[in-house]
Structure formats: structure tokens, C-alpha cells
Design a protein around this motif. Structure first.
Motif, PDB file in Angstrom:
ATOM      1  N   ILE A   8       0.844  -1.201   0.000  1.00 34.76           N
ATOM      2  CA  ILE A   8       0.000   0.000   0.000  1.00 34.76           C
ATOM      3  C   ILE A   8       0.877   1.249   0.000  1.00 34.76           C
ATOM      4  O   ILE A   8       0.642   2.185  -0.773  1.00 34.76           O
ATOM      5  CB  ILE A   8      -0.965  -0.003   1.206  1.00 34.76           C
ATOM      6  CG1 ILE A   8      -2.030  -1.086   1.021  1.00 34.76           C
ATOM      7  CG2 ILE A   8      -1.618   1.359   1.384  1.00 34.76           C
ATOM      8  CD1 ILE A   8      -2.902  -1.316   2.227  1.00 34.76           C
ATOM      9  N   ALA A   9       1.902   1.259   0.847  1.00 36.34           N
ATOM     10  CA  ALA A   9       2.793   2.421   0.910  1.00 36.34           C
ATOM     11  C   ALA A   9       3.529   2.629  -0.409  1.00 36.34           C
ATOM     12  O   ALA A   9       3.618   3.765  -0.909  1.00 36.34           O
ATOM     13  CB  ALA A   9       3.791   2.243   2.055  1.00 36.34           C
ATOM     14  N   ALA A  10       4.029   1.549  -0.998  1.00 34.50           N
ATOM     15  CA  ALA A  10       4.752   1.664  -2.274  1.00 34.50           C
ATOM     16  C   ALA A  10       3.827   2.165  -3.371  1.00 34.50           C
ATOM     17  O   ALA A  10       4.215   3.011  -4.188  1.00 34.50           O
ATOM     18  CB  ALA A  10       5.364   0.325  -2.654  1.00 34.50           C
ATOM     19  N   THR A  11       2.604   1.668  -3.396  1.00 30.12           N
ATOM     20  CA  THR A  11       1.625   2.109  -4.404  1.00 30.12           C
ATOM     21  C   THR A  11       1.304   3.582  -4.226  1.00 30.12           C
ATOM     22  O   THR A  11       1.261   4.332  -5.200  1.00 30.12           O
ATOM     23  CB  THR A  11       0.347   1.255  -4.312  1.00 30.12           C
ATOM     24  OG1 THR A  11       0.693  -0.121  -4.520  1.00 30.12           O
ATOM     25  CG2 THR A  11      -0.675   1.690  -5.337  1.00 30.12           C
ATOM     26  N   LEU A  12       1.081   4.013  -2.994  1.00 28.43           N
ATOM     27  CA  LEU A  12       0.775   5.428  -2.742  1.00 28.43           C
ATOM     28  C   LEU A  12       1.948   6.332  -3.124  1.00 28.43           C
ATOM     29  O   LEU A  12       1.747   7.417  -3.677  1.00 28.43           O
ATOM     30  CB  LEU A  12       0.395   5.639  -1.284  1.00 28.43           C
ATOM     31  CG  LEU A  12      -0.977   5.108  -0.876  1.00 28.43           C
ATOM     32  CD1 LEU A  12      -1.187   5.266   0.627  1.00 28.43           C
ATOM     33  CD2 LEU A  12      -2.081   5.812  -1.649  1.00 28.43           C
ATOM     34  N   ILE A  13       3.146   5.898  -2.850  1.00 31.19           N
ATOM     35  CA  ILE A  13       4.330   6.690  -3.223  1.00 31.19           C
ATOM     36  C   ILE A  13       4.383   6.865  -4.741  1.00 31.19           C
ATOM     37  O   ILE A  13       4.627   7.967  -5.240  1.00 31.19           O
ATOM     38  CB  ILE A  13       5.617   6.046  -2.672  1.00 31.19           C
ATOM     39  CG1 ILE A  13       5.674   6.222  -1.156  1.00 31.19           C
ATOM     40  CG2 ILE A  13       6.861   6.629  -3.333  1.00 31.19           C
ATOM     41  CD1 ILE A  13       6.758   5.419  -0.471  1.00 31.19           C
ATOM     42  N   VAL A  14       4.145   5.793  -5.477  1.00 27.45           N
ATOM     43  CA  VAL A  14       4.168   5.878  -6.942  1.00 27.45           C
ATOM     44  C   VAL A  14       3.055   6.789  -7.446  1.00 27.45           C
ATOM     45  O   VAL A  14       3.279   7.624  -8.331  1.00 27.45           O
ATOM     46  CB  VAL A  14       4.061   4.470  -7.578  1.00 27.45           C
ATOM     47  CG1 VAL A  14       3.841   4.563  -9.074  1.00 27.45           C
ATOM     48  CG2 VAL A  14       5.307   3.669  -7.270  1.00 27.45           C
TER      49      VAL A  14
END
Length: 163
Positions: A8-14
Motif C-alpha cells: 500500500i505504501a509503495a503504491t501510494l508513493i508511486v
């Protein structure tokens, strides 16, 4: 649960990164010509839809592709970058193919292309300028996908190393 929060964090960062990059890319040239209030409203409107589209693509195509690559042991940065560059081109090609107006042989369109009006489609056939515009869009979205995939891969690797 930690794995889910990492993704979730990686997706939000992207999503945030690509939204910021694309918004600046689209609106930076207008800074000299338009009023600030108008630009801010337009940029926020654009950013909302850029984030929405980026998020949907990440959830529907990007994450499943990552999971397949990871399952097969092929989730290297190079593979992620390659897939990230290819996904937007394939999606854009599919959208263009589905929405083409093949039934109307009299369709024509044009646009202001870098300060000069250009015919893009004449009698349902793309002109040279139309193809240049399409290729430019493919390259631009491919770069966005490449940047997003590299960021996603780096974020996942850093977060997994910390946990």
C-alpha cells in the motif's frame, strides 16, 4: 499484515510521484501565460484525475504484474523497469484501438501542436503530425511507467529490508 502495508505504501508513493511529475510536466509551460488562480484550479483538477488513473493502473495491472514476476523470481529492477515502460504503451494502444472511429470515413481533427495548428486526422487517417503526436504520447507515458516501476521496486526492496 506488514506485507500489505508495504505494498500500500509503495503504491501510494508511486501515485503521488507520477501525479506530481505529470502535473508539473503539463502545467509548467503555462506558468508564463495564465493567471495563477486559473492555473491552480486546472492543475488540481488534472492532478486528481492523474492520481485516479495512476492508482487504477497500479491496482489493476501493476500490482498483479509485480506479483507474477515476484512469484517467478523475476522481479529484478530491470524487469520491473521494462514492464513499467511497456504497460502504459499497451494500455494506450488498446484505448486507441477500441475508440477508433472506423465507421466514420469523414472524421477529421486537428489541434494546436506546439504553437501551430496541425491536422492530426483527415478522413479518418492519421497525418504525419498525428503519428508524431501519438509516438510522443507513447514515449511520455512509457517514461511515467518506467519511473513509477523503478520507484515501486526500490520502495518495496527498502521496506522489506527494514522489516
Amino acid at each position: 499484515m506488514k506485507q500489505v502495508s508495504i505494498f500500500i505504501a509503495a503504491t501510494l508513493i508511486v501515485v503521488i510521484e507520477i501525479t506530481l511529475i505529470s502535473t508539473v510536466w503539463v502545467f509548467a509551460p503555462s506558468m508564463m501565460h495564465d493567471s495563477a488562480g486559473y492555473l491552480i484550479n486546472q492543475a488540481l483538477f488534472y492532478a486528481f484525475f492523474a492520481a485516479l488513473v495512476t492508482g487504477i493502473i497500479m491496482l489493476v495491472v501493476g500490482l498483479p504484474t509485480y506479483f507474477v514476476l515476484d512469484y517467478k523470481g523475476k522481479s529484478s529492477q530491470a524487469n520491473l523497469a521494462l514492464v513499467g515502460a511497456i504497460i502504459p504503451v499497451v494500455l494506450l494502444f488498446l484505448i486507441m484501438w477500441v475508440t477508433s472511429s472506423s465507421g466514420n470515413s469523414t472524421y477529421s481533427s486537428g489541434q494546436n501542436y506546439y504553437g501551430t495548428y496541425r491536422e492530426m486526422v483527415v478522413n479518418n487517417e492519421r497525418t504525419l503530425w498525428g503519428w508524431i503526436s501519438v509516438i510522443e504520447q507513447f514515449i511520455t507515458y512509457s517514461i511515467y511507467g518506467l519511473i513509477g516501476a523503478i520507484t515501486f521496486g526500490k520502495t518495496i526492496s527498502v521496506m522489506k529490508a527494514r522489516n
